[in-house]
Design a protein around this motif. Structure first.
Motif, mmCIF file in Angstrom:
data_model
loop_
_atom_site.group_PDB
_atom_site.id
_atom_site.type_symbol
_atom_site.label_atom_id
_atom_site.label_comp_id
_atom_site.label_asym_id
_atom_site.label_seq_id
_atom_site.Cartn_x
_atom_site.Cartn_y
_atom_site.Cartn_z
ATOM 1 N N PRO A 274 0.821 -1.220 0.000
ATOM 2 C CA PRO A 274 0.000 0.000 0.000
ATOM 3 C C PRO A 274 0.850 1.263 0.000
ATOM 4 C CG PRO A 274 -0.863 -1.589 1.566
ATOM 5 C CD PRO A 274 0.457 -2.137 1.079
ATOM 6 N N THR A 275 0.372 2.271 -0.717
ATOM 7 C CA THR A 275 1.107 3.532 -0.841
ATOM 8 C C THR A 275 1.379 4.179 0.512
ATOM 9 O OG1 THR A 275 0.096 3.933 -3.002
ATOM 10 C CG2 THR A 275 1.068 5.830 -1.896
ATOM 11 N N GLU A 276 0.404 4.078 1.436
ATOM 12 C CA GLU A 276 0.593 4.727 2.729
ATOM 13 C C GLU A 276 1.730 4.087 3.523
ATOM 14 O OE1 GLU A 276 -3.135 2.044 3.027
ATOM 15 O OE2 GLU A 276 -2.218 3.441 1.595
ATOM 16 N N ILE A 277 1.956 2.786 3.319
ATOM 17 C CA ILE A 277 3.071 2.123 3.997
ATOM 18 C C ILE A 277 4.394 2.598 3.408
ATOM 19 C CG2 ILE A 277 4.254 -0.102 4.266
ATOM 20 C CD1 ILE A 277 1.616 -1.391 4.830
ATOM 21 N N VAL A 278 4.464 2.687 2.084
ATOM 22 C CA VAL A 278 5.684 3.163 1.426
ATOM 23 C C VAL A 278 6.008 4.582 1.882
ATOM 24 C CG1 VAL A 278 6.733 3.765 -0.793
ATOM 25 C CG2 VAL A 278 5.369 1.667 -0.583
ATOM 26 N N GLU A 279 4.994 5.440 1.935
ATOM 27 C CA GLU A 279 5.219 6.826 2.347
ATOM 28 C C GLU A 279 5.679 6.902 3.797
ATOM 29 O OE1 GLU A 279 1.548 8.771 1.486
ATOM 30 O OE2 GLU A 279 1.988 9.015 -0.651
ATOM 31 N N SER A 280 5.100 6.055 4.662
ATOM 32 C CA SER A 280 5.503 6.049 6.072
ATOM 33 C C SER A 280 6.950 5.611 6.231
ATOM 34 C CB SER A 280 4.580 5.125 6.878
ATOM 35 O OG SER A 280 3.264 5.625 6.908
ATOM 36 N N ILE A 281 7.348 4.579 5.475
ATOM 37 C CA ILE A 281 8.731 4.102 5.535
ATOM 38 C C ILE A 281 9.686 5.187 5.067
ATOM 39 C CG2 ILE A 281 10.376 2.446 4.556
ATOM 40 C CD1 ILE A 281 8.036 0.425 4.456
ATOM 41 N N ASN A 282 9.333 5.868 4.002
ATOM 42 C CA ASN A 282 10.210 6.898 3.443
ATOM 43 C C ASN A 282 10.360 8.116 4.351
ATOM 44 O OD1 ASN A 282 11.125 5.707 1.055
ATOM 45 N ND2 ASN A 282 9.218 6.201 -0.019
ATOM 46 N N LYS A 283 9.486 8.263 5.333
ATOM 47 C CA LYS A 283 9.583 9.390 6.270
ATOM 48 C C LYS A 283 10.487 9.072 7.464
ATOM 49 C CE LYS A 283 5.036 11.383 5.234
ATOM 50 N NZ LYS A 283 3.684 11.658 5.770
ATOM 51 N N ILE A 284 10.892 7.808 7.604
ATOM 52 C CA ILE A 284 11.690 7.402 8.755
ATOM 53 C C ILE A 284 13.174 7.659 8.480
ATOM 54 C CG2 ILE A 284 12.350 5.464 10.240
ATOM 55 C CD1 ILE A 284 9.646 4.191 9.574
ATOM 56 N N ASP A 285 13.840 8.332 9.391
ATOM 57 C CA ASP A 285 15.258 8.628 9.240
ATOM 58 C C ASP A 285 16.107 7.957 10.321
ATOM 59 O OD1 ASP A 285 14.891 10.294 6.990
ATOM 60 O OD2 ASP A 285 14.290 11.950 8.291
ATOM 61 N N ASP A 286 15.470 7.146 11.138
ATOM 62 C CA ASP A 286 16.161 6.452 12.231
ATOM 63 C C ASP A 286 16.650 5.099 11.731
ATOM 64 O OD1 ASP A 286 16.897 4.971 14.470
ATOM 65 O OD2 ASP A 286 15.449 5.980 15.764
ATOM 66 N N ALA A 287 17.973 4.927 11.651
ATOM 67 C CA ALA A 287 18.547 3.690 11.107
ATOM 68 C C ALA A 287 18.154 2.469 11.943
ATOM 69 C CB ALA A 287 20.065 3.803 11.027
ATOM 70 N N SER A 288 18.091 2.623 13.261
ATOM 71 C CA SER A 288 17.737 1.484 14.112
ATOM 72 C C SER A 288 16.283 1.070 13.895
ATOM 73 C CB SER A 288 17.976 1.830 15.579
ATOM 74 O OG SER A 288 17.167 2.912 15.981
ATOM 75 N N ALA A 289 15.396 2.055 13.704
ATOM 76 C CA ALA A 289 13.995 1.744 13.430
ATOM 77 C C ALA A 289 13.849 1.010 12.108
ATOM 78 C CB ALA A 289 13.168 3.023 13.420
ATOM 79 N N LEU A 290 14.613 1.438 11.105
ATOM 80 C CA LEU A 290 14.569 0.780 9.800
ATOM 81 C C LEU A 290 15.130 -0.640 9.876
ATOM 82 C CD1 LEU A 290 15.640 3.840 7.642
ATOM 83 C CD2 LEU A 290 13.437 2.667 7.522
ATOM 84 N N LYS A 291 16.123 -0.851 10.735
ATOM 85 C CA LYS A 291 16.673 -2.197 10.926
ATOM 86 C C LYS A 291 15.606 -3.112 11.512
ATOM 87 C CE LYS A 291 20.613 -4.627 13.002
ATOM 88 N NZ LYS A 291 21.847 -4.467 13.818
ATOM 89 N N THR A 292 14.836 -2.597 12.464
ATOM 90 C CA THR A 292 13.733 -3.361 13.043
ATOM 91 C C THR A 292 12.694 -3.707 11.984
ATOM 92 O OG1 THR A 292 14.021 -2.329 15.210
ATOM 93 C CG2 THR A 292 11.863 -3.302 14.746
ATOM 94 N N LEU A 293 12.358 -2.738 11.155
ATOM 95 C CA LEU A 293 11.362 -2.956 10.113
ATOM 96 C C LEU A 293 11.849 -3.945 9.060
ATOM 97 C CD1 LEU A 293 9.962 0.652 9.611
ATOM 98 C CD2 LEU A 293 8.845 -1.289 10.729
ATOM 99 N N LEU A 294 13.160 -3.945 8.779
ATOM 100 C CA LEU A 294 13.703 -4.898 7.815
ATOM 101 C C LEU A 294 13.529 -6.328 8.325
ATOM 102 C CD1 LEU A 294 15.199 -5.458 5.183
ATOM 103 C CD2 LEU A 294 17.351 -5.165 6.431
ATOM 104 N N ARG A 295 13.855 -6.533 9.578
ATOM 105 C CA ARG A 295 13.677 -7.873 10.168
ATOM 106 C C ARG A 295 12.205 -8.258 10.163
ATOM 107 N NH1 ARG A 295 17.587 -7.048 15.493
ATOM 108 N NH2 ARG A 295 19.593 -7.250 14.413
ATOM 109 N N THR A 296 11.345 -7.297 10.464
ATOM 110 C CA THR A 296 9.905 -7.558 10.463
ATOM 111 C C THR A 296 9.416 -7.926 9.072
ATOM 112 O OG1 THR A 296 9.613 -5.984 12.284
ATOM 113 C CG2 THR A 296 7.653 -6.558 11.012
#
Length: 322
Positions: A274-296
């Motif tokens: 969904p577009t809203e998920i892509v947009e939410s991910i692109n707004k995140i600038d915290d590397a640790s949060a993105l690492k968590t999301l990658l594992r998820t």
């Protein structure tokens, strides 16, 4: 020819938010002088989607709605429209008119509509929308800033301490050197050096460097030359914050790759994201949060479950910014 970035709105979106009062001071002085800058202003990121939910408004990252207070004590709204793709849009003036009256209709507050044209069409200067039918006439006129016009005001751009002087220079030279990477390298170096000569504070320098680095993309070899020259300047003690700038560039590369990896994994596993998920991910600038999301993204069973985790990850971040 230099490869163009597809996400050209994002740096403009960031720079508008970072230097909003200076933007109005530079381009739209009448609006600037009408606003009470002693009172806080507020960006309303979802307002445009609500005004026109059926259009691709969500992708127009550089269009902004800002709630401000006038010196008279009145609450008002500022609509800033930024055209950065360099393409003629016959419906542009109509779109501004539609957003203007819909925003007024929703909030019953007066609206200031402004347009910045960053395109390359010299004669395209939409500044009004009107129609007349059966003796009834409707009209909206709005101020327009055409960035191409500043090519003839280079001395003014060099002398002003307003950040949008150097922002406009970077934009114009990015356009002018599209097919000339060697010349772009020299202009990029000149503009970065210029940052340190204008007396900006550390935070301003880093934000302006981010903008310049984003829109004046270089081929890999010349990008390495750029970094080498920056290091040389640092060793000569001619520039401050260079180490911070390089760290910032490295960190941004890591963060951007992390965002792309999360989205790619989701697309591979669930086909459509969904577009809203892509947009939410692109707004995140915290590397640790993105690492968590990658594992998820690798282990989660469904998109709705991922959305729940995404909400949990971004909730603290959203509360901090409100």
């Amino acid at each position: 020819m230099i490869e163009q970035r597809t996400d050209y709105d994002s740096p403009w979106k960031e720079i508008i938010e970072r230097f909003f009062p200076r933007l109005l001071e530079f381009f739209f002085h009448s609006a600037y002088t009408a606003i009470d800058w002693m009172r806080p202003y507020e960006f309303l990121d979802t307002e445009l989607q609500q005004l026109d939910p059926e259009a691709e408004v969500g992708r127009r990252l550089a269009d902004k709605v800002v709630k401000v207070w006038l010196k008279s004590g009145e609450e008002a709204w500022v609509l800033v429209h930024l055209e950065v793709q360099g393409q003629y849009d016959r419906d542009f003036a109509q779109r501004i008119y539609i957003y203007n009256y819909r925003l007024y209709d929703r909030h019953k507050k007066r609206v200031i509509s402004l347009a910045i044209l960053a395109d390359e069409e010299t004669n395209w200067r939409p500044s009004r929308y009107s129609y007349e039918l059966g003796g009834c006439r409707v009209s909206l006129e709005f101020p327009v800033a055409k960035l191409l016009d500043y090519a003839n005001q280079w001395e003014t751009l060099e002398q002003t301490t307003n950040p949008f002087g150097i922002i406009v220079m970077a934009h114009l030279k990015a356009k002018a050197t599209y097919r000339d990477p060697e010349n772009r390298l020299q202009w990029k170096l000149n503009l970065v050096r210029n940052l340190f000569e204008r007396g900006y504070n550390r935070e301003d320098i880093l934000d302006l460097f981010r903008f310049i680095d984003w829109i004046m993309v270089l081929p890999e070899e010349l990008a390495n030359n750029f970094k080498a020259e920056i290091r040389r300047q640092e060793e000569a003690n001619r520039m401050r914050y260079v180490t911070s700038i390089e760290r910032l560039a490295i960190q941004e590369g890591i963060v951007q790759n992390a965002k792309e990896n999360v989205i790619e994994i989701l697309e591979i596993r669930f086909s459509e994201v969904p577009t809203e998920i892509v947009e939410s991910i692109n707004k995140i600038d915290d590397a640790s949060a993105l690492k968590t999301l990658l594992r998820t993204a690798i282990t989660i069973a469904s998109i709705p479950e991922f959305q729940q985790i995404l909400n949990e990850v971004t909730a603290p971040r959203n509360s901090e910014t409100n």
